[in-house]
Design a protein around this motif. Structure first.
Motif, PDB file in Angstrom:
ATOM      1  N   ASP A 189      -4.853   6.145   0.381  1.00 26.07           N
ATOM      2  CA  ASP A 189      -4.692   4.921  -0.588  1.00 26.07           C
ATOM      3  C   ASP A 189      -4.214   4.953  -1.226  1.00 26.07           C
ATOM      4  O   ASP A 189      -5.769   5.359  -2.362  1.00 26.07           O
TER       5      ASP A 189
ATOM      6  N   ASN B 281      -8.684   1.813   0.813  1.00 23.22           N
ATOM      7  CA  ASN B 281      -7.784   1.020   2.015  1.00 23.22           C
ATOM      8  C   ASN B 281      -7.623   2.141   2.845  1.00 23.22           C
ATOM      9  O   ASN B 281      -6.370   1.820   3.801  1.00 23.22           O
TER      10      ASN B 281
ATOM     11  N   GLN C  55       0.820  -1.030   0.254  1.00 22.39           N
ATOM     12  CA  GLN C  55       0.340  -0.146  -0.048  1.00 22.39           C
ATOM     13  C   GLN C  55       0.709   0.771   0.147  1.00 22.39           C
ATOM     14  O   GLN C  55       1.438   1.773   0.749  1.00 22.39           O
TER      15      GLN C  55
END
Length: 302
Positions: A152, A158, A119
């Motif tokens: 993200d 996310n 990420q």
């Protein structure tokens, strides 16, 4: 409680600070009106080691020993200043380089970070937590209980929060710097000094029990600072010994990298030591000056 002379005065100032107080039951209860707190908190739960401290009898006994006159406005202003001081305080100073910054706004920095292995995104840090240096780098001032919102780049699903220590370790790992720790006792000394100055500005210069308590706490904090200075000095010696051991035992492939890490650690500890020593010496000078003033007053009164 240190700035009230009787129970009515205490209640008035508590209300001005958005603190609801109820003495109708066996245990006093408190509730912050400007917070999300829903239920009252019993006074016995505020200080586990001394459950009676914030109950009615103890408060009344405490107030009888106070001296000085403090208006509601004075108390509110001091509270607001204290909140601002706490907001701007920090536990660690972390230096980041321009390449670690996504972009800068008037409100703060958006910093490139990773979350886990896959990420990639940015975290926003408010301008009040940053300081632009002459070389283009930035100092960040982080607390161990800070948390930041990770955005993200792959999608909002996310997004998540990242704690201050996690962010600090990641940023330092990327550019090879070592965070500089601010010794907690510095904040304690600053807070106590400000509280003593506040009392003095309202005529409480000697004799008042609230002043005596603060002075004792300050002396204890100074002793703690002295112990921490010795501990930091020992840590520097230990790191120097470790560096010598690495020179002898490490293989050539890893020696330079390990020595560089130790060198950075030593530099970081020395900065922490210098900051603490400066505050320690300044406080000792202030205490000596204050005691000289008190002694001069006593001599004059003879």
């Amino acid at each position: 409680m240190e700035h009230s002379l009787d129970l009515d005065d205490f209640k008035t100032k508590a209300k001005a600070l958005n603190l609801a107080v109820d003495f109708s039951g066996k245990w006093a209860t408190y509730r912050l009106l400007d917070d999300v707190q829903v239920r009252n908190t019993r006074g016995r739960n505020l200080v586990k080691s001394d459950p009676e401290r914030y109950n009615l009898d103890r408060i009344e006994a405490h107030l009888k020993k106070n001296t000085g006159m403090f208006s509601v406005a004075d108390v509110v202003n001091q509270y607001e200043e204290k909140i601002e001081t706490i907001k701007n305080d920090f536990d660690y100073q972390v230096t980041i380089e321009p390449w670690q910054i996504d972009h800068v706004t008037t409100k703060g920095l958006y910093i490139n970070v990773d979350f886990g292995l896959s990420q990639h995104g940015v975290i926003f840090i408010g301008a009040y937590k940053t300081d632009l240096l002459e070389d283009g780098n930035y100092n960040l001032y982080l607390k161990t209980n800070d948390y930041f919102y990770f955005i993200d780049m792959a999608g909002a699903a996310n997004n998540r929060f990242m704690m201050g220590p996690t962010l600090m370790r990641q940023l330092s790992l990327y550019n090879g710097t070592v965070p500089i720790a601010k010794e907690k006792v510095i904040s304690t000394i600053d807070e106590l000094t400000e509280a003593i100055n506040f009392l003095a500005s309202h005529g409480v210069t000697e004799g008042g029990e609230q002043l005596v308590r603060l002075e004792q706490q300050l002396l204890e904090a100074v002793q703690e600072a002295k112990k921490r200075l010795k501990a930091l000095e020992q840590k520097i010696r230990d790191l120097n010994v470790l560096a010598k051991e690495r020179i002898v035992s490490s293989n050539e492939r890893t020696k330079d990298e390990e020595l560089e890490q130790i060198k950075n650690q030593i530099a970081s500890v020395k900065v922490s030591q210098r900051l603490l020593k400066g505050r320690y010496n300044e406080t000792i000078s202030q205490i000596d000056e204050y005691q000289e003033i008190l002694q001069a007053r006593k001599n004059k009164g003879k």
